[in-house]
Design a protein around this motif. Structure first.
Motif, PDB file in Angstrom:
ATOM      1  N   SER A  44      11.115   2.448   4.644  1.00 39.97           N
ATOM      2  CA  SER A  44       9.659   2.476   4.546  1.00 39.97           C
ATOM      3  C   SER A  44       9.266   3.159   3.249  1.00 39.97           C
ATOM      4  CB  SER A  44       9.040   3.216   5.736  1.00 39.97           C
ATOM      5  OG  SER A  44       9.444   4.578   5.736  1.00 39.97           O
ATOM      6  N   LEU A  45       8.128   2.752   2.705  1.00 42.32           N
ATOM      7  CA  LEU A  45       7.663   3.296   1.429  1.00 42.32           C
ATOM      8  C   LEU A  45       6.146   3.285   1.402  1.00 42.32           C
ATOM      9  CD1 LEU A  45       8.001   4.159  -1.572  1.00 42.32           C
ATOM     10  CD2 LEU A  45       8.112   1.707  -2.121  1.00 42.32           C
ATOM     11  N   VAL A  46       5.550   4.426   1.042  1.00 43.07           N
ATOM     12  CA  VAL A  46       4.097   4.505   0.864  1.00 43.07           C
ATOM     13  C   VAL A  46       3.805   5.252  -0.434  1.00 43.07           C
ATOM     14  CG1 VAL A  46       3.516   4.410   3.321  1.00 43.07           C
ATOM     15  CG2 VAL A  46       3.909   6.629   2.211  1.00 43.07           C
ATOM     16  N   PHE A  47       2.627   4.996  -0.974  1.00 46.55           N
ATOM     17  CA  PHE A  47       2.149   5.664  -2.179  1.00 46.55           C
ATOM     18  C   PHE A  47       0.929   6.499  -1.783  1.00 46.55           C
ATOM     19  CE2 PHE A  47       4.103   1.656  -3.193  1.00 46.55           C
ATOM     20  CZ  PHE A  47       4.928   1.938  -4.266  1.00 46.55           C
ATOM     21  N   VAL A  48       0.871   7.722  -2.252  1.00 47.09           N
ATOM     22  CA  VAL A  48      -0.210   8.634  -1.887  1.00 47.09           C
ATOM     23  C   VAL A  48      -0.974   9.020  -3.151  1.00 47.09           C
ATOM     24  CG1 VAL A  48      -0.821  10.774  -0.717  1.00 47.09           C
ATOM     25  CG2 VAL A  48       1.248   9.520  -0.035  1.00 47.09           C
ATOM     26  N   ASP A  49      -2.296   8.768  -3.161  1.00 45.54           N
ATOM     27  CA  ASP A  49      -3.085   9.106  -4.346  1.00 45.54           C
ATOM     28  C   ASP A  49      -3.539  10.557  -4.294  1.00 45.54           C
ATOM     29  OD1 ASP A  49      -5.398   9.285  -2.754  1.00 45.54           O
ATOM     30  OD2 ASP A  49      -6.048   7.249  -3.220  1.00 45.54           O
ATOM     31  N   TYR A  50      -4.294  10.980  -5.311  1.00 47.40           N
ATOM     32  CA  TYR A  50      -4.687  12.379  -5.461  1.00 47.40           C
ATOM     33  C   TYR A  50      -5.618  12.861  -4.353  1.00 47.40           C
ATOM     34  CZ  TYR A  50      -9.169  10.663  -7.151  1.00 47.40           C
ATOM     35  OH  TYR A  50     -10.387  10.044  -7.235  1.00 47.40           O
ATOM     36  N   ARG A  51      -6.253  11.920  -3.621  1.00 47.97           N
ATOM     37  CA  ARG A  51      -7.135  12.291  -2.521  1.00 47.97           C
ATOM     38  C   ARG A  51      -6.426  12.249  -1.169  1.00 47.97           C
ATOM     39  NH1 ARG A  51     -11.201  15.212  -4.505  1.00 47.97           N
ATOM     40  NH2 ARG A  51     -12.568  14.070  -5.915  1.00 47.97           N
ATOM     41  N   GLY A  52      -5.141  11.925  -1.202  1.00 54.68           N
ATOM     42  CA  GLY A  52      -4.385  11.853   0.047  1.00 54.68           C
ATOM     43  C   GLY A  52      -4.438  10.500   0.723  1.00 54.68           C
ATOM     44  N   ASN A  53      -5.080   9.513   0.090  1.00 57.41           N
ATOM     45  CA  ASN A  53      -5.107   8.162   0.640  1.00 57.41           C
ATOM     46  C   ASN A  53      -3.729   7.523   0.512  1.00 57.41           C
ATOM     47  OD1 ASN A  53      -7.976   8.233   1.111  1.00 57.41           O
ATOM     48  ND2 ASN A  53      -8.249   7.948  -1.096  1.00 57.41           N
ATOM     49  N   ARG A  54      -3.330   6.797   1.525  1.00 59.07           N
ATOM     50  CA  ARG A  54      -1.999   6.204   1.556  1.00 59.07           C
ATOM     51  C   ARG A  54      -2.107   4.693   1.330  1.00 59.07           C
ATOM     52  NH1 ARG A  54       1.391  10.061   3.770  1.00 59.07           N
ATOM     53  NH2 ARG A  54       2.958   8.573   4.513  1.00 59.07           N
ATOM     54  N   TRP A  55      -1.269   4.188   0.428  1.00 59.31           N
ATOM     55  CA  TRP A  55      -1.293   2.785   0.038  1.00 59.31           C
ATOM     56  C   TRP A  55       0.066   2.140   0.305  1.00 59.31           C
ATOM     57  CZ3 TRP A  55      -5.497   0.974  -3.314  1.00 59.31           C
ATOM     58  CH2 TRP A  55      -6.405   1.983  -3.674  1.00 59.31           C
ATOM     59  N   SER A  56       0.037   0.915   0.794  1.00 60.76           N
ATOM     60  CA  SER A  56       1.273   0.136   0.842  1.00 60.76           C
ATOM     61  C   SER A  56       1.532  -0.419  -0.555  1.00 60.76           C
ATOM     62  CB  SER A  56       1.152  -1.016   1.838  1.00 60.76           C
ATOM     63  OG  SER A  56       0.220  -1.986   1.369  1.00 60.76           O
ATOM     64  N   GLU A  57       2.743  -0.913  -0.790  1.00 60.88           N
ATOM     65  CA  GLU A  57       3.051  -1.488  -2.096  1.00 60.88           C
ATOM     66  C   GLU A  57       2.144  -2.686  -2.392  1.00 60.88           C
ATOM     67  OE1 GLU A  57       6.815  -3.369  -4.614  1.00 60.88           O
ATOM     68  OE2 GLU A  57       7.112  -2.568  -2.587  1.00 60.88           O
ATOM     69  N   LYS A  58       1.907  -3.497  -1.392  1.00 60.45           N
ATOM     70  CA  LYS A  58       1.053  -4.672  -1.570  1.00 60.45           C
ATOM     71  C   LYS A  58      -0.376  -4.252  -1.930  1.00 60.45           C
ATOM     72  CE  LYS A  58      -0.582  -8.829   0.834  1.00 60.45           C
ATOM     73  NZ  LYS A  58      -0.523  -9.610   2.103  1.00 60.45           N
ATOM     74  N   GLU A  59      -0.898  -3.240  -1.254  1.00 53.74           N
ATOM     75  CA  GLU A  59      -2.268  -2.766  -1.523  1.00 53.74           C
ATOM     76  C   GLU A  59      -2.382  -2.179  -2.921  1.00 53.74           C
ATOM     77  OE1 GLU A  59      -3.611  -1.478   3.022  1.00 53.74           O
ATOM     78  OE2 GLU A  59      -2.555  -0.058   1.708  1.00 53.74           O
ATOM     79  N   LEU A  60      -1.400  -1.361  -3.315  1.00 55.05           N
ATOM     80  CA  LEU A  60      -1.459  -0.723  -4.626  1.00 55.05           C
ATOM     81  C   LEU A  60      -1.310  -1.746  -5.743  1.00 55.05           C
ATOM     82  CD1 LEU A  60      -1.741   1.946  -6.116  1.00 55.05           C
ATOM     83  CD2 LEU A  60       0.752   2.181  -6.045  1.00 55.05           C
ATOM     84  N   ARG A  61      -0.428  -2.717  -5.552  1.00 54.22           N
ATOM     85  CA  ARG A  61      -0.250  -3.756  -6.573  1.00 54.22           C
ATOM     86  C   ARG A  61      -1.531  -4.578  -6.739  1.00 54.22           C
ATOM     87  NH1 ARG A  61       4.301  -4.941  -8.832  1.00 54.22           N
ATOM     88  NH2 ARG A  61       5.536  -3.949  -7.189  1.00 54.22           N
ATOM     89  N   ALA A  62      -2.177  -4.906  -5.628  1.00 55.84           N
ATOM     90  CA  ALA A  62      -3.420  -5.677  -5.694  1.00 55.84           C
ATOM     91  C   ALA A  62      -4.513  -4.883  -6.397  1.00 55.84           C
ATOM     92  CB  ALA A  62      -3.864  -6.063  -4.285  1.00 55.84           C
ATOM     93  N   TYR A  63      -4.554  -3.582  -6.132  1.00 56.77           N
ATOM     94  CA  TYR A  63      -5.574  -2.728  -6.759  1.00 56.77           C
ATOM     95  C   TYR A  63      -5.363  -2.648  -8.263  1.00 56.77           C
ATOM     96  CZ  TYR A  63      -8.093   1.536  -8.009  1.00 56.77           C
ATOM     97  OH  TYR A  63      -8.911   2.458  -8.618  1.00 56.77           O
ATOM     98  N   THR A  64      -4.138  -2.426  -8.706  1.00 58.03           N
ATOM     99  CA  THR A  64      -3.877  -2.311 -10.139  1.00 58.03           C
ATOM    100  C   THR A  64      -4.156  -3.627 -10.859  1.00 58.03           C
ATOM    101  OG1 THR A  64      -1.518  -2.802  -9.769  1.00 58.03           O
ATOM    102  CG2 THR A  64      -2.171  -0.482  -9.851  1.00 58.03           C
TER     103      THR A  64
END
Length: 217
Positions: A44-64
């Motif tokens: 499992s893998l998640v990305f956490v931003d500076y506000r503590g929001n958690r992103w999946s790889e798919k969500e973060l890639r779509a955002y960037t």
């Protein structure tokens, strides 16, 4: 946007452990994640931003990908110079940002009259920076604001009370503009030396030399 990575590593025999990365630019984090997937050891893998929001790889890639053509990864340096004898101010603002895969620096300075204190000049400078971001089309993004005015930084961050009516009005204007633009501010107090670029712009503006320029860096 800066993120940290959290992942669970699983050996072929089923042993698991968790790892946490240092803070990384989202683009670099996604690159590392893609490389890790080649080894098929990440459960499992998640990305956490500076506000503590958690992103999946798919969500973060779509955002960037969504923000790539707009100004993003924005850091603003601001400073306000003040001359008591004539109640005038020089406003200095430096904006670093990325757009379309390139990095830019926007430098701006302005002369302003009818300013009563140095703290008011600092607030006016930050508000001017917001107007510049609005002109650039910045919206619905986190933005880091760096300045050497502890009063402005700590008051806007809600860490110090703001008792002066004039400064309260500036703070209200800034907060309204931030809300209108959908900007999530991160305030950082820095030493004067680290704010030298904005300081020089403010000093030159006091001498009547205004600046408005953008370069690729």
């Amino acid at each position: 946007m800066q993120v940290t990575m959290e992942w669970t590593y699983k050996t072929p025999k089923g042993t698991k452990t968790n790892f946490y990365s240092e803070q990384l630019h989202a683009k670099d984090a996604l690159m590392i994640a893609a490389d890790m997937e080649r080894w098929q050891r990440v459960e499992s893998l998640v990305f956490v931003d500076y506000r503590g929001n958690r992103w999946s790889e798919k969500e973060l890639r779509a955002y960037t990908e969504e923000i790539a053509t707009e100004p993003h990864d924005i850091t603003v340096f601001f400073d306000g110079g003040f001359e008591l004898a004539q109640y005038k101010a020089g406003l200095g603002c430096v904006v670093y940002y990325h757009q379309n895969g390139k990095a830019y620096r926007y430098r701006f300075s302005k002369y302003l009259e009818e300013i009563n204190t140095n703290n008011e000049a600092e607030y006016a400078s930050l508000y001017q920076c917001l107007e510049l971001l609005e002109e650039l089309g910045v919206h619905d993004l986190p933005v880091t604001f760096k300045g050497d005015s502890k009063v402005v930084i700590h008051q806007l961050a809600g860490e110090w009370p703001c008792m002066e009516e004039t400064l309260n009005r500036w703070a209200d204007k800034i907060e309204q503009k931030l809300e209108q633009m959908g900007i999530d501010p991160v305030y950082q107090s820095i030493p004067r030396k680290a704010n030298n670029e904005a300081h020089k712009l403010a000093a030159k503006a006091l001498d009547g030399v205004e600046t408005n320029s953008t370069i690729e860096v």
